[in-house]
Design an enzyme around this catalytic site. Structure first.
Site, mmCIF file in Angstrom:
data_model
loop_
_atom_site.group_PDB
_atom_site.id
_atom_site.type_symbol
_atom_site.label_atom_id
_atom_site.label_comp_id
_atom_site.label_asym_id
_atom_site.label_seq_id
_atom_site.Cartn_x
_atom_site.Cartn_y
_atom_site.Cartn_z
ATOM 1 N N CYS A 27 -1.052 3.903 -6.844
ATOM 2 C CA CYS A 27 -1.722 3.245 -5.464
ATOM 3 C C CYS A 27 -2.421 1.679 -6.012
ATOM 4 O O CYS A 27 -2.364 1.589 -7.198
ATOM 5 C CB CYS A 27 -3.278 3.898 -5.577
ATOM 6 S SG CYS A 27 -4.451 2.983 -4.311
ATOM 7 N N CYS A 45 0.768 -1.043 -0.087
ATOM 8 C CA CYS A 45 0.057 -0.043 -0.279
ATOM 9 C C CYS A 45 0.771 1.225 0.120
ATOM 10 O O CYS A 45 1.771 1.206 0.783
ATOM 11 C CB CYS A 45 -0.848 -0.014 1.242
ATOM 12 S SG CYS A 45 -1.904 1.404 1.355
HETATM 13 N N1 DGL Z 1 -4.082 1.010 -1.884
HETATM 14 C C1 DGL Z 1 -3.565 1.803 -1.034
HETATM 15 C C2 DGL Z 1 -2.476 2.584 -1.770
HETATM 16 O O1 DGL Z 1 -1.631 1.915 -2.552
HETATM 17 C C3 DGL Z 1 -4.648 3.023 -0.847
HETATM 18 C C4 DGL Z 1 -5.851 3.109 -1.004
HETATM 19 C C5 DGL Z 1 -6.566 3.647 0.198
HETATM 20 O O2 DGL Z 1 -6.889 4.914 0.325
HETATM 21 O O3 DGL Z 1 -6.772 3.136 1.410
HETATM 22 O O4 DGL Z 1 -1.997 3.775 -1.627
#
Ligand code: DGL
Length: 274
Positions: free
Chosen positions: A190, A79
């Site tokens: 993301c 993430c």
């Molecule tokens: N999957 C997360 C990232 O790579 C973000 C998503 C969220 O806002 O929780 O930043």
């Protein structure tokens, strides 16, 4: 600071604010098929990307503690948002655990730069963080890089909505204003966004724009780090994937396996060129 017991036969832990990190896990399974993986998606607290840094850090530590309770030999913070908010603190707290994070793949986009515009789609929190600004500073004299905050976009993936008309409306509002004739690359900053790649490409139509993300780079880095510490299993077995989700809802687990099995699109530059 905690010294952890780490053994080669343990699984590798993955975490994300929800289902996005599965795009990184998909790449990791490909490069380390012999390994066992535990994935924890914190969908009950998603999105992270619009929360304050301290809250994201706490949520990330809570998830990592749950993974550690099961015993893991390495950790992927799959993430971008959690990486920028918590990875330094995680490395300090668990100094002997191999930990990799993910950051927007600006470096590869600049490496094959052809003089146009590079757009970076990411959560508002990722874009606000000093870690991201440091990354931008490193490359801003080499290329035109424009950040595009995408609040609300990860929710489409969390709902399994990878192809609806509402997505077109979203991209019309949030992406279109940044698209110029010379836009050459969009960095998917993301981990949820690679699951929207087909739709983004359709939205872009015949514009010659490459879409890149950091999932394979992160998976390779994870393998390198585990190998360095002699923690990789022999390559002849077939590993397992276990998925947990903080909502406790079976439909989120089912959607997770569906996303994990979605075929990965080639990450080559200019892939949508003829
Ligand atoms: N999957 C997360 C990232 O790579 C973000 C998503 C969220 O806002 O929780 O930043």
């Amino acid at each position: 600071m905690r010294e952890l017991k780490i053994e080669k036969n343990m699984p590798i832990g993955f975490m994300d604010s929800g289902l996005g990190g599965l795009s990184v896990l998909r790449a990791a399974v490909k490069v380390m098929p012999q390994e066992d993986f535990i994935y924890y998606g914190d969908s009950a607290h998603a999105p992270y990307g619009t929360k304050p840094q301290e809250e994201i850090k706490k949520l990330t530590f809570d998830v990592v503690e749950q993974l550690l309770e099961q015993g893991i030999k390495g950790l992927a913070v799959a993430c971008n948002t959690a990486t920028s908010a918590a990875v330094r603190a995680l490395r300090m707290e668990y100094p002997n655990l191999p930990i990799v994070g993910i950051e927007p793949a600006i470096k590869p986009a600049v490496t094959c730069y052809e003089g146009g515009r590079i757009l970076v789609m990411a959560t508002p929190m990722t874009i606000k963080q000093p870690k991201y600004h440091k990354l931008l500073d490193k490359y801003s004299d080499k290329a035109e890089i424009v950040s595009v905050a995408c609040p609300g976009l990860m929710e489409f993936v969390e709902q399994g909505n990878l192809d609806g008309d509402e997505l077109d409306t979203y991209f019309e509002e949030h992406l279109n204003p940044y698209l110029t004739d010379d836009t050459e690359t969009i960095v998917l900053g993301c981990t949820h966004y690679p699951f929207l790649k087909h739709h983004i490409m359709r939205f872009l139509g015949d514009k010659k724009i490459a879409l890149i993300d950091g999932s394979l780079g992160t998976a390779n880095e994870l393998r390198r780090r585990l190998n360095e510490q002699n923690l990789l299993k022999d390559e002849n077995g077939e590993g397992t994937v276990t998925i947990y989700n903080s909502t406790g809802r079976q439909e989120m687990i089912d959607l997770s396996y569906k996303l994990l099995q979605m075929p990965e699109m080639s990450m080559e530059r200019r892939e949508n060129k003829e």
